[in-house]
Scaffold this motif. Structure first.
Motif, PDB file in Angstrom:
ATOM      1  N   TYR A   1       0.824  -1.213   0.000  1.00 54.44           N
ATOM      2  CA  TYR A   1       0.000   0.000   0.000  1.00 54.44           C
ATOM      3  C   TYR A   1       0.858   1.263   0.000  1.00 54.44           C
ATOM      4  CZ  TYR A   1      -3.441   3.415   1.693  1.00 54.44           C
ATOM      5  OH  TYR A   1      -4.246   4.512   1.841  1.00 54.44           O
ATOM      6  N   ILE A   2       1.812   1.352   0.916  1.00 51.42           N
ATOM      7  CA  ILE A   2       2.581   2.593   1.021  1.00 51.42           C
ATOM      8  C   ILE A   2       3.516   2.769  -0.173  1.00 51.42           C
ATOM      9  CG2 ILE A   2       2.416   2.631   3.529  1.00 51.42           C
ATOM     10  CD1 ILE A   2       5.219   1.643   3.743  1.00 51.42           C
ATOM     11  N   PHE A   3       3.877   1.655  -0.818  1.00 51.11           N
ATOM     12  CA  PHE A   3       4.686   1.779  -2.033  1.00 51.11           C
ATOM     13  C   PHE A   3       3.826   2.283  -3.195  1.00 51.11           C
ATOM     14  CE2 PHE A   3       6.424  -0.157  -5.944  1.00 51.11           C
ATOM     15  CZ  PHE A   3       7.644   0.506  -5.977  1.00 51.11           C
ATOM     16  N   ARG A   4       2.605   1.735  -3.302  1.00 52.66           N
ATOM     17  CA  ARG A   4       1.751   2.114  -4.435  1.00 52.66           C
ATOM     18  C   ARG A   4       1.287   3.560  -4.361  1.00 52.66           C
ATOM     19  NH1 ARG A   4      -2.055  -2.424  -7.108  1.00 52.66           N
ATOM     20  NH2 ARG A   4      -0.508  -4.090  -7.249  1.00 52.66           N
ATOM     21  N   ILE A   5       1.072   4.071  -3.145  1.00 49.78           N
ATOM     22  CA  ILE A   5       0.610   5.457  -3.040  1.00 49.78           C
ATOM     23  C   ILE A   5       1.782   6.437  -3.044  1.00 49.78           C
ATOM     24  CG2 ILE A   5      -1.458   4.765  -1.776  1.00 49.78           C
ATOM     25  CD1 ILE A   5      -0.142   5.888   0.764  1.00 49.78           C
ATOM     26  N   GLY A   6       3.011   5.932  -3.139  1.00 45.52           N
ATOM     27  CA  GLY A   6       4.170   6.806  -3.217  1.00 45.52           C
ATOM     28  C   GLY A   6       4.629   7.364  -1.887  1.00 45.52           C
ATOM     29  N   PHE A   7       4.172   6.765  -0.795  1.00 46.89           N
ATOM     30  CA  PHE A   7       4.610   7.242   0.522  1.00 46.89           C
ATOM     31  C   PHE A   7       6.093   6.970   0.731  1.00 46.89           C
ATOM     32  CE2 PHE A   7       5.158   6.742   5.135  1.00 46.89           C
ATOM     33  CZ  PHE A   7       4.651   7.956   5.566  1.00 46.89           C
ATOM     34  N   ALA A   8       6.603   5.895   0.120  1.00 45.80           N
ATOM     35  CA  ALA A   8       8.021   5.570   0.199  1.00 45.80           C
ATOM     36  C   ALA A   8       8.438   4.865  -1.081  1.00 45.80           C
ATOM     37  CB  ALA A   8       8.310   4.682   1.413  1.00 45.80           C
TER      38      ALA A   8
ATOM     39  N   GLN B   1      -7.743  -7.394  11.273  1.00 42.47           N
ATOM     40  CA  GLN B   1      -8.660  -7.575  10.155  1.00 42.47           C
ATOM     41  C   GLN B   1      -9.252  -6.236   9.722  1.00 42.47           C
ATOM     42  OE1 GLN B   1      -8.840 -10.512   8.695  1.00 42.47           O
ATOM     43  NE2 GLN B   1     -10.155  -9.683   7.083  1.00 42.47           N
ATOM     44  N   PHE B   2      -9.582  -5.386  10.685  1.00 48.62           N
ATOM     45  CA  PHE B   2     -10.116  -4.059  10.383  1.00 48.62           C
ATOM     46  C   PHE B   2      -9.103  -3.233   9.582  1.00 48.62           C
ATOM     47  CE2 PHE B   2     -10.343   0.436  11.640  1.00 48.62           C
ATOM     48  CZ  PHE B   2     -11.621   0.766  11.211  1.00 48.62           C
ATOM     49  N   LEU B   3      -7.857  -3.238  10.017  1.00 47.82           N
ATOM     50  CA  LEU B   3      -6.822  -2.471   9.323  1.00 47.82           C
ATOM     51  C   LEU B   3      -6.577  -3.012   7.914  1.00 47.82           C
ATOM     52  CD1 LEU B   3      -4.288  -1.942  12.247  1.00 47.82           C
ATOM     53  CD2 LEU B   3      -5.656  -0.176  11.116  1.00 47.82           C
ATOM     54  N   ARG B   4      -6.599  -4.331   7.765  1.00 49.88           N
ATOM     55  CA  ARG B   4      -6.413  -4.898   6.424  1.00 49.88           C
ATOM     56  C   ARG B   4      -7.576  -4.519   5.511  1.00 49.88           C
ATOM     57  NH1 ARG B   4      -5.175 -10.947   5.841  1.00 49.88           N
ATOM     58  NH2 ARG B   4      -4.387 -10.184   3.840  1.00 49.88           N
ATOM     59  N   GLY B   5      -8.799  -4.518   6.072  1.00 47.35           N
ATOM     60  CA  GLY B   5      -9.944  -4.097   5.279  1.00 47.35           C
ATOM     61  C   GLY B   5      -9.825  -2.653   4.836  1.00 47.35           C
ATOM     62  N   PHE B   6      -9.338  -1.794   5.722  1.00 47.43           N
ATOM     63  CA  PHE B   6      -9.138  -0.385   5.383  1.00 47.43           C
ATOM     64  C   PHE B   6      -8.126  -0.242   4.243  1.00 47.43           C
ATOM     65  CE2 PHE B   6      -6.420   3.366   5.953  1.00 47.43           C
ATOM     66  CZ  PHE B   6      -7.354   4.370   5.738  1.00 47.43           C
ATOM     67  N   LEU B   7      -7.026  -0.975   4.310  1.00 43.87           N
ATOM     68  CA  LEU B   7      -6.016  -0.901   3.256  1.00 43.87           C
ATOM     69  C   LEU B   7      -6.566  -1.386   1.921  1.00 43.87           C
ATOM     70  CD1 LEU B   7      -2.835  -2.198   5.121  1.00 43.87           C
ATOM     71  CD2 LEU B   7      -3.431   0.169   4.589  1.00 43.87           C
ATOM     72  N   HIS B   8      -7.305  -2.494   1.948  1.00 48.39           N
ATOM     73  CA  HIS B   8      -7.857  -3.039   0.708  1.00 48.39           C
ATOM     74  C   HIS B   8      -8.853  -2.068   0.084  1.00 48.39           C
ATOM     75  CE1 HIS B   8      -6.935  -7.452   2.020  1.00 48.39           C
ATOM     76  NE2 HIS B   8      -5.850  -6.740   1.784  1.00 48.39           N
TER      77      HIS B   8
ATOM     78  N   SER C   1      -9.071   1.200   0.568  1.00 45.05           N
ATOM     79  CA  SER C   1      -8.360   2.405   0.117  1.00 45.05           C
ATOM     80  C   SER C   1      -7.678   2.164  -1.216  1.00 45.05           C
ATOM     81  CB  SER C   1      -7.315   2.820   1.166  1.00 45.05           C
ATOM     82  OG  SER C   1      -7.927   3.153   2.385  1.00 45.05           O
ATOM     83  N   ARG C   2      -7.081   0.981  -1.362  1.00 43.23           N
ATOM     84  CA  ARG C   2      -6.411   0.654  -2.623  1.00 43.23           C
ATOM     85  C   ARG C   2      -7.430   0.553  -3.758  1.00 43.23           C
ATOM     86  NH1 ARG C   2      -3.115  -3.532  -0.710  1.00 43.23           N
ATOM     87  NH2 ARG C   2      -4.580  -5.081  -1.475  1.00 43.23           N
TER      88      ARG C   2
ATOM     89  N   TYR D   1     -10.345   2.104  -3.938  1.00 40.48           N
ATOM     90  CA  TYR D   1     -10.828   3.441  -4.238  1.00 40.48           C
ATOM     91  C   TYR D   1      -9.814   4.228  -5.052  1.00 40.48           C
ATOM     92  CZ  TYR D   1     -12.987   8.021  -3.635  1.00 40.48           C
ATOM     93  OH  TYR D   1     -13.571   9.231  -3.872  1.00 40.48           O
ATOM     94  N   ALA D   2      -8.523   4.081  -4.693  1.00 35.95           N
ATOM     95  CA  ALA D   2      -7.491   4.797  -5.437  1.00 35.95           C
ATOM     96  C   ALA D   2      -7.447   4.351  -6.891  1.00 35.95           C
ATOM     97  CB  ALA D   2      -6.123   4.570  -4.786  1.00 35.95           C
ATOM     98  N   GLN D   3      -7.795   3.094  -7.155  1.00 33.96           N
ATOM     99  CA  GLN D   3      -7.762   2.574  -8.514  1.00 33.96           C
ATOM    100  C   GLN D   3      -9.014   2.937  -9.305  1.00 33.96           C
ATOM    101  OE1 GLN D   3      -7.119  -1.653  -8.692  1.00 33.96           O
ATOM    102  NE2 GLN D   3      -7.402  -1.770 -10.910  1.00 33.96           N
ATOM    103  N   HIS D   4     -10.195   2.926  -8.647  1.00 31.92           N
ATOM    104  CA  HIS D   4     -11.448   3.113  -9.361  1.00 31.92           C
ATOM    105  C   HIS D   4     -12.032   4.510  -9.194  1.00 31.92           C
ATOM    106  CE1 HIS D   4     -11.102  -1.290  -8.932  1.00 31.92           C
ATOM    107  NE2 HIS D   4     -11.724  -1.338 -10.103  1.00 31.92           N
ATOM    108  N   GLY D   5     -11.660   5.215  -8.147  1.00 27.56           N
ATOM    109  CA  GLY D   5     -12.112   6.577  -7.956  1.00 27.56           C
ATOM    110  C   GLY D   5     -13.547   6.738  -7.498  1.00 27.56           C
ATOM    111  N   LYS D   6     -14.189   5.660  -7.085  1.00 29.58           N
ATOM    112  CA  LYS D   6     -15.554   5.746  -6.594  1.00 29.58           C
ATOM    113  C   LYS D   6     -15.822   4.574  -5.677  1.00 29.58           C
ATOM    114  CE  LYS D   6     -17.442   3.289 -10.587  1.00 29.58           C
ATOM    115  NZ  LYS D   6     -18.445   3.333 -11.671  1.00 29.58           N
ATOM    116  N   ARG D   7     -16.888   4.684  -4.905  1.00 28.83           N
ATOM    117  CA  ARG D   7     -17.247   3.586  -3.991  1.00 28.83           C
ATOM    118  C   ARG D   7     -17.851   2.439  -4.786  1.00 28.83           C
ATOM    119  NH1 ARG D   7     -20.601   5.678   1.065  1.00 28.83           N
ATOM    120  NH2 ARG D   7     -20.116   3.536   1.674  1.00 28.83           N
ATOM    121  N   PRO D   8     -17.630   1.189  -4.345  1.00 30.48           N
ATOM    122  CA  PRO D   8     -18.211   0.047  -5.067  1.00 30.48           C
ATOM    123  C   PRO D   8     -19.719   0.035  -4.931  1.00 30.48           C
ATOM    124  CG  PRO D   8     -17.209  -0.657  -2.993  1.00 30.48           C
ATOM    125  CD  PRO D   8     -16.855   0.796  -3.167  1.00 30.48           C
TER     126      PRO D   8
END
Length: 252
Positions: free
Chosen positions: A199-206, A233-240, A242-243, A245-252
């Protein structure tokens, strides 16, 4: 004291068969029997298969031969700690920044006594000559450096095992209140940190060069949180999400 059966001693990259036997004897002294070897040197592997005749490990494991009979041998530290809810790393090195909290052996034992009733706790020891690597230590929520004289700071492997098992046994005799929240197992944490790394690599954080440093900082922060299975599990769901949304630009 039934939770002593949940204490796992993990020896990484062991080089001397005699140390394996002496460590098993130390474990037996304090009611601990679950021994795992991670990628031991060939001489250790060869020695263990020579039982009952000619094995240096078995010669040193006085009244603890059963521990050697039942030890597990795996090739990675991750495999040895996958189902542990708490990992304790050991080191002789002094550093300012670790991803886990640096604690004394006695403080470690009190925390182990709180968590072990929930499930497995791994006490991880490194190679006789060089100890654990930084990456291996980073998998630990707690890190122990046994106080020793500057004239001879390094302990024999079996001595280190004995000292930590002694402290854990002492805590078992007069245990603190168990931890209220159940901690996540290491396999779940590994999956989370794998997700976080991507996640942090794909968003350019590092970038690739700074990615290990960023993950170490996140580990240091999140190890303090004592994450539960549900929180992981909650944190993994948040990352998934977020990823996605970043790809599709809208909510499913």
């Amino acid at each position: 004291m039934n939770w002593l059966e949940n204490i796992r001693v993990v020896l990484v990259g062991s080089q001397e068969p005699m140390n394996i036997g002496a460590a098993a004897r130390a474990m037996q002294n304090f009611g601990i029997s679950d021994l795992w070897l991670v990628a031991p040197e060939p001489r250790v592997r060869q020695d263990l298969v020579h039982h009952p005749d000619g094995s240096m490990a078995y010669r040193l494991a006085v009244h603890a031969e059963e521990i050697l009979d039942n030890l597990k041998m795996v090739e990675t530290l991750g495999a040895a700690i996958a189902n542990a809810r708490l990992v304790v790393g050991t080191t002789v090195r002094e550093r300012e920044i670790y991803t886990g909290a640096m604690v004394s052996p006695r403080t470690m034992a009190q925390r182990v006594a709180q968590v072990a009733p929930q499930g497995k706790v791994a006490l991880v020891f490194g190679r006789e000559a060089s100890g654990l690597t930084t990456d291996e230590i980073d998998l630990s929520q707690l890190i122990v450096r046994i106080p020793t004289s500057p004239k001879q700071p390094s302990l024999n492997l079996a001595q280190a095992v004995l000292l930590l098992c002694y402290e854990v046994y002492g805590a078992a005799l007069n245990p603190p209140e168990p931890a209220k929240a159940q901690l996540a197992e290491q396999e779940a944490l590994k999956q989370f940190f794998d997700d976080l790394r991507e996640y942090i690599f794909r968003i350019g954080f590092a970038d690739e060069k700074r990615l290990p440093y960023a993950i170490r900082r996140f580990r240091r922060l999140l190890h303090k949180a004592d994450l539960t299975p549900g929180e992981v599990q909650f944190l993994r769901g948040f990352l998934h999400q977020s990823r996605w949304y970043a790809q599709h630009g809208k909510r499913p």
